[in-house]
Design an enzyme around this catalytic site. Structure first.
Site, PDB file in Angstrom:
ATOM      1  N   ASP A   8       0.860  -1.176   0.000  1.00 50.89           N
ATOM      2  CA  ASP A   8       0.000   0.000   0.000  1.00 50.89           C
ATOM      3  C   ASP A   8       0.903   1.234   0.000  1.00 50.89           C
ATOM      4  O   ASP A   8       2.136   1.122  -0.156  1.00 50.89           O
ATOM      5  CB  ASP A   8      -1.013  -0.039   1.162  1.00 50.89           C
ATOM      6  CG  ASP A   8      -0.378   0.182   2.527  1.00 50.89           C
ATOM      7  OD1 ASP A   8       0.872   0.277   2.619  1.00 50.89           O
ATOM      8  OD2 ASP A   8      -1.123   0.266   3.519  1.00 50.89           O
ATOM      9  N   HIS A   9       0.306   2.413   0.189  1.00 57.27           N
ATOM     10  CA  HIS A   9       1.086   3.659   0.164  1.00 57.27           C
ATOM     11  C   HIS A   9       2.162   3.674   1.250  1.00 57.27           C
ATOM     12  O   HIS A   9       3.273   4.145   1.023  1.00 57.27           O
ATOM     13  CB  HIS A   9       0.150   4.866   0.327  1.00 57.27           C
ATOM     14  CG  HIS A   9      -0.752   4.749   1.520  1.00 57.27           C
ATOM     15  ND1 HIS A   9      -1.775   3.832   1.589  1.00 57.27           N
ATOM     16  CD2 HIS A   9      -0.759   5.406   2.705  1.00 57.27           C
ATOM     17  CE1 HIS A   9      -2.394   3.943   2.745  1.00 57.27           C
ATOM     18  NE2 HIS A   9      -1.791   4.890   3.455  1.00 57.27           N
ATOM     19  N   CYS A  65       2.987  -3.278   4.075  1.00 51.05           N
ATOM     20  CA  CYS A  65       2.112  -2.168   4.476  1.00 51.05           C
ATOM     21  C   CYS A  65       2.782  -1.515   5.690  1.00 51.05           C
ATOM     22  O   CYS A  65       3.950  -1.797   5.979  1.00 51.05           O
ATOM     23  CB  CYS A  65       0.678  -2.625   4.742  1.00 51.05           C
ATOM     24  SG  CYS A  65       0.436  -3.713   6.150  1.00 51.05           S
ATOM     25  N   GLY A  66       2.081  -0.653   6.379  1.00 43.59           N
ATOM     26  CA  GLY A  66       2.718   0.062   7.481  1.00 43.59           C
ATOM     27  C   GLY A  66       3.209  -0.869   8.575  1.00 43.59           C
ATOM     28  O   GLY A  66       4.343  -0.760   9.051  1.00 43.59           O
ATOM     29  N   THR A  67       2.352  -1.785   8.968  1.00 43.20           N
ATOM     30  CA  THR A  67       2.710  -2.741  10.025  1.00 43.20           C
ATOM     31  C   THR A  67       3.062  -4.120   9.488  1.00 43.20           C
ATOM     32  O   THR A  67       3.637  -4.933  10.213  1.00 43.20           O
ATOM     33  CB  THR A  67       1.527  -2.924  10.991  1.00 43.20           C
ATOM     34  OG1 THR A  67       0.414  -3.407  10.227  1.00 43.20           O
ATOM     35  CG2 THR A  67       1.177  -1.624  11.687  1.00 43.20           C
ATOM     36  N   GLY A  70      -1.940  -5.862   8.165  1.00 41.38           N
ATOM     37  CA  GLY A  70      -3.130  -5.809   7.313  1.00 41.38           C
ATOM     38  C   GLY A  70      -2.998  -6.669   6.071  1.00 41.38           C
ATOM     39  O   GLY A  70      -3.901  -7.448   5.733  1.00 41.38           O
ATOM     40  N   HIS A  98       9.488 -24.533   8.451  1.00 43.82           N
ATOM     41  CA  HIS A  98       8.401 -25.228   9.143  1.00 43.82           C
ATOM     42  C   HIS A  98       7.053 -25.058   8.450  1.00 43.82           C
ATOM     43  O   HIS A  98       6.229 -25.965   8.466  1.00 43.82           O
ATOM     44  CB  HIS A  98       8.254 -24.711  10.580  1.00 43.82           C
ATOM     45  CG  HIS A  98       9.441 -25.003  11.449  1.00 43.82           C
ATOM     46  ND1 HIS A  98       9.379 -24.994  12.824  1.00 43.82           N
ATOM     47  CD2 HIS A  98      10.724 -25.307  11.143  1.00 43.82           C
ATOM     48  CE1 HIS A  98      10.580 -25.276  13.331  1.00 43.82           C
ATOM     49  NE2 HIS A  98      11.422 -25.471  12.324  1.00 43.82           N
ATOM     50  N   ARG A 132       8.143 -33.917   9.201  1.00 47.45           N
ATOM     51  CA  ARG A 132       7.009 -33.786  10.124  1.00 47.45           C
ATOM     52  C   ARG A 132       6.181 -32.531   9.832  1.00 47.45           C
ATOM     53  O   ARG A 132       4.990 -32.487  10.154  1.00 47.45           O
ATOM     54  CB  ARG A 132       7.507 -33.769  11.571  1.00 47.45           C
ATOM     55  CG  ARG A 132       8.279 -32.525  11.959  1.00 47.45           C
ATOM     56  CD  ARG A 132       8.930 -32.662  13.333  1.00 47.45           C
ATOM     57  NE  ARG A 132       9.478 -31.420  13.837  1.00 47.45           N
ATOM     58  CZ  ARG A 132      10.641 -30.882  13.462  1.00 47.45           C
ATOM     59  NH1 ARG A 132      11.376 -31.481  12.543  1.00 47.45           N
ATOM     60  NH2 ARG A 132      11.077 -29.764  13.995  1.00 47.45           N
ATOM     61  N   HIS A 133       6.809 -31.550   9.211  1.00 45.55           N
ATOM     62  CA  HIS A 133       6.078 -30.305   8.940  1.00 45.55           C
ATOM     63  C   HIS A 133       5.042 -30.490   7.827  1.00 45.55           C
ATOM     64  O   HIS A 133       4.047 -29.755   7.785  1.00 45.55           O
ATOM     65  CB  HIS A 133       7.052 -29.186   8.563  1.00 45.55           C
ATOM     66  CG  HIS A 133       8.074 -28.930   9.631  1.00 45.55           C
ATOM     67  ND1 HIS A 133       7.728 -28.495  10.890  1.00 45.55           N
ATOM     68  CD2 HIS A 133       9.422 -29.083   9.641  1.00 45.55           C
ATOM     69  CE1 HIS A 133       8.826 -28.366  11.628  1.00 45.55           C
ATOM     70  NE2 HIS A 133       9.864 -28.725  10.898  1.00 45.55           N
TER      71      HIS A 133
HETATM   72  C1  RB5 Z   1      -2.143   2.570   6.455  1.00 44.76           C
HETATM   73  O1  RB5 Z   1      -2.238   3.749   7.183  1.00 44.76           O
HETATM   74  C2  RB5 Z   1      -1.987   1.402   7.421  1.00 44.76           C
HETATM   75  O2  RB5 Z   1      -3.170   1.183   8.119  1.00 44.76           O
HETATM   76  C3  RB5 Z   1      -1.583   0.142   6.648  1.00 44.76           C
HETATM   77  O3  RB5 Z   1      -0.408   0.395   5.961  1.00 44.76           O
HETATM   78  C4  RB5 Z   1      -1.285  -1.080   7.483  1.00 44.76           C
HETATM   79  O4  RB5 Z   1      -0.418  -0.798   8.522  1.00 44.76           O
HETATM   80  C5  RB5 Z   1      -2.448  -1.866   7.900  1.00 44.76           C
HETATM   81  O5  RB5 Z   1      -2.313  -2.938   8.511  1.00 44.76           O
END
Ligand code: RB5
Length: 148
Positions: A8-9, A65-67, A70, A98, A132-133
């Protein structure tokens, strides 16, 4: 190895760095977008790359993505997709050995570019251990069948 990329952005800048790494290391990839920092919805981009991996058009996927959370949640909705969110290289190695993970997800706001590229390296270079996996992955496949 053919690799499907998407972000994403928030993940756009890190995706560009990953592309440079892939080019320098001889990997073939397709960039499913996004192509700027204009806000987009991460499930749309995750779906484009993950469905291409699901269809067998690409061997692995890398989503940012940011985290990293998502895109991981979205990609794992597709049958046959085993997306692993990794913030360090030990998890990246185990996700391959695994879990035979076919998609790596990264959080650009959490993991610095240097570490992210090391995670990418480990994810792409580590084979599945089998043994096993395999039985455990068969059980995951049965869960997918039971839920459909
Ligand atoms: C975008 O602001 C953020 O929500 C997205 O990149 C991500 O972190 C979602 O999980």
């Amino acid at each position: 190895m053919r690799i499907a990329l998407a972000s994403d952005h928030a993940g756009f800048a890190l995706k560009e760095k990953i592309k440079t790494y892939l080019e320098e290391n001889g990997y073939s990839y397709h960039d499913f977008g996004t192509f700027s920092q204009e806000p987009v919805d991460y499930p749309d981009l995750a779906y484009l790359a993950a469905s291409a991996v699901q269809k067998g058009e690409y061997d692995r996927g890398i989503l940012v993505c940011g985290t990293g959370i998502g895109v991981c949640i979205a990609a794992n909705k597709l049958r046959g997709i085993r997306a692993a969110h990794c913030g360090e290289s030990y998890s990246a190695r185990c996700s391959r050995e695994h879990n035979d993970a076919n998609i790596l997800t990264l959080g650009s706001r959490v993991t610095g570019a240097g570490l992210a590229l090391e995670i990418v390296r480990v994810f792409l270079e580590t084979p599945f251990e089998g043994g096993r996996h395999s039985l455990r992955l068969e059980k995951i496949q049965k869960l997918e069948e039971a839920l459909s």
